[in-house]
Design a protein around this motif. Sequence first.
Motif: not given
Length: 552
Positions: A219, A259-264, A291-292, A342-343
Amino acid sequence: MNGSDFKSLSEVLEKIRQTNSKLEKISKLGNFLKTLDDESLFAALRLLTSSTHPPWTNVELQVGYSTLTTLLLEISGISKKKFSEIYLKHGDLGDTAEEIIAQGKVIQPLVKEDLSIIKVFNILRKVAEYEGEGSYSFRKNALRELFINASPIEAKYLIKIITGELRIGLSEGLLEEALAYALNMSVSNLREKILLLPDIAEVSKKLRRNPNEEIELELLRPTSFMLAEPMSSAEEIANYFNKEIIAEFKYDGIRAQIHKKGDKVKIFSRRLDEISFYLPEIKSSIVKLKDDFILDSEIISFKQGKPVSFNILQRRLRRKEIDKELLEEIPLRAIVYDVLYYKGKIVYKLPLKERKVILTELDLKDNLELGFYKYVKNSLEISKLFEESLNKGFEGLMIKDPDSPYSPGKRGKAWIKLKKEFDTLDVVIVAAEYGHGKRAGVFSDYTFAVRNGDQLKIIGKAYSGLTDEEIEMMDKLLRSLCIEDLGYKIIVRPKVVLEVAFDSIQESDRHDSGFALRFPRIKRIRWDKSIEEIDTLDRVKEIYSRKRASFA
Ligand code: AMP
């Protein structure tokens, strides 16, 4: 002296340059890389790819020909006239530096230091990272330290590395083969890993540590995009697959890996640059999702129900500031068509039909939407959908094999593109001439080339298709890329990729490719494509023979 001296690297590069045998180039470089310790190998690979940082960090060595020329003049004390004479003799700044340093008149450092590969890399890295006030003099001083300690051959290769010329001379493929040789592994295995983690130096570091190290998606770090092959008709596509396939609208936008990881959130372009900054409204909608994930998508903009042209869209990616006005003038949407992660699970290896189901769980809203797709069985259904796509103002169709995994960086027949104007070529500008009339004094007539192995072959010239604003910007850009000034014409570093449309291809001895385009016009500047991605001479030949066959 040992293998990790910059001098040894320069000498190997010189030998590689002198041989035409690909195998010899690979074994020479491979054997050399083998002798390096882990840290020197990492640094050497960075230098060999003319990159001080991974591509997605957007940190680049911003040192142009003019800074290097000024520096060489200063340290050698030779006159501009003499410099030009030497330059004209070679037509190459690296060779010029070699000759100048060999004359022995260069300022000497208090204590002469041998340059190691690591030292050169560290200095260049600092040059790339240094920002803000005084950065020009910082860069020049740092480079000066390198050049006054350099032997003639080292100076030559320093220049080639700094200007990115090495990257052109030493193709990516060749470097991968040499590294595979050095690491004692198959090229295809190494290539797979580099496609997943598109940073050859980073991959080498991991493999040196543990040759069996599993390299996987991560990620917030981009991976290569899956690519498509062209086909020319609905019939050809239906015959090729001969089963139920997925047809999607082909949106004429900007490819984006989200890309998403938490709030990034990080969004990457096709060239793996981070472009999140330019897409604040997409970023803020993504961050609201649960989700991520890693998604593949196309960024487009609609005006009165129709997609705006790619050229207008590009404006969003070339601004230093994204103000409210621009956000309102060109509001963006992300059309999502694939998912790689995903997730907490890597899902790109699953068949496309399963990935499509996962996509429906994302709960996309605001300016995020799922791309339209439909299962189709025959050429009639493909043609109908193709027409529908064009009527909506899109570019055509993407046809995808529902059983295929997502293959990062692969151009294969699992994804096929069907475009209205499919006879366009992606080419690179190699020279420019002054235009006429209101374009007199402006470099606006471009000579361009396709790829043939490691060489570039000229295929045509074009001057129409760009807006006045683009022409002005191109004039500046091409001047900065000039490597030889012939008065009426400049030869430029091959960097700017154009997509050109044309009426037909003819055999011709006017250009060294043996072909010429009839009525070429520039469809757009492909900022998103690099020189490695331009079309090949083989594709030109294929279009040429296809067209001949259809007229026969
Ligand atoms: P081309 O740029 O002509 O080589 O066509 C491939 C490009 O089409 C991809 O890189 C994407 O940017 C774009 N594209 C548009 N719609 C889709 C879609 N539904 N699936 C995949 N790629 C798409």
